[in-house]
Write a protein that holds these residues in place. Structure first.
Motif, PDB file in Angstrom:
ATOM      1  N   GLY A  67      14.643 -25.201 -16.491  1.00 17.36           N
ATOM      2  CA  GLY A  67      15.543 -26.253 -16.044  1.00 17.36           C
ATOM      3  C   GLY A  67      15.508 -27.441 -16.988  1.00 17.36           C
ATOM      4  O   GLY A  67      15.263 -27.312 -18.182  1.00 17.36           O
ATOM      5  N   ILE A  72      12.215 -25.591 -12.369  1.00 18.37           N
ATOM      6  CA  ILE A  72      13.417 -25.616 -11.538  1.00 18.37           C
ATOM      7  C   ILE A  72      13.047 -25.945 -10.095  1.00 18.37           C
ATOM      8  O   ILE A  72      13.693 -26.757  -9.448  1.00 18.37           O
ATOM      9  CB  ILE A  72      14.177 -24.281 -11.646  1.00 18.37           C
ATOM     10  CG1 ILE A  72      14.745 -24.157 -13.055  1.00 18.37           C
ATOM     11  CG2 ILE A  72      15.276 -24.187 -10.591  1.00 18.37           C
ATOM     12  CD1 ILE A  72      15.390 -22.841 -13.374  1.00 18.37           C
ATOM     13  N   SER A  83      10.305 -31.403 -10.439  1.00 24.30           N
ATOM     14  CA  SER A  83      11.181 -30.243 -10.599  1.00 24.30           C
ATOM     15  C   SER A  83      12.633 -30.684 -10.503  1.00 24.30           C
ATOM     16  O   SER A  83      12.941 -31.755  -9.981  1.00 24.30           O
ATOM     17  CB  SER A  83      10.898 -29.196  -9.519  1.00 24.30           C
ATOM     18  OG  SER A  83      11.315 -29.661  -8.242  1.00 24.30           O
ATOM     19  N   ASP A  84      13.516 -29.829 -11.003  1.00 21.79           N
ATOM     20  CA  ASP A  84      14.946 -30.110 -10.917  1.00 21.79           C
ATOM     21  C   ASP A  84      15.375 -30.293  -9.462  1.00 21.79           C
ATOM     22  O   ASP A  84      16.139 -31.184  -9.127  1.00 21.79           O
ATOM     23  CB  ASP A  84      15.761 -28.971 -11.543  1.00 21.79           C
ATOM     24  CG  ASP A  84      15.669 -28.934 -13.064  1.00 21.79           C
ATOM     25  OD1 ASP A  84      14.755 -29.560 -13.640  1.00 21.79           O
ATOM     26  OD2 ASP A  84      16.524 -28.269 -13.672  1.00 21.79           O
TER      27      ASP A  84
END
Length: 97
Positions: A67, A72, A83-84
């Motif tokens: 990501g 991600i 994280s995304d």
């Protein structure tokens, strides 16, 4: 409650996603500018920059395994890693009116 969740979201962005040392990734630069716009009371600019971060998160060209942020999906900080998915959730909180 709404104001507190936005304050917490901004603090989490600052702590987990704005970067510590240059060079900053493009999404980190935009987060830093958005947080500065908020400090100046410029809600329009803040929202515009957060939408640009979302555009980066949703871009087709990002690495499909890492990501934008390096992960991600992960357990949310502080116990987990940035994280995304977590970043997108924080921005969604700040864009909700």
């Amino acid at each position: 409650v709404e104001r507190r969740s936005r304050t917490a979201a901004r603090a989490a962005l600052q702590q987990n996603y704005s970067g510590t040392y240059p060079p900053f990734a493009p999404y980190q630069q935009k987060i830093r500018l958005a947080l500065q716009a908020h400090q100046k009371g410029d809600r329009v600019e803040e929202k515009r920059l957060f939408h640009e971060v979302l555009d980066i998160l949703h871009a087709e060209s990002k690495n499909r395994s890492t990501g934008v942020t390096g992960m991600i999906d992960a357990p949310d900080p502080p116990a987990g890693n940035p994280s995304d998915r977590h970043l997108e959730g924080l921005i969604s909180t700040l864009l909700s009116d």
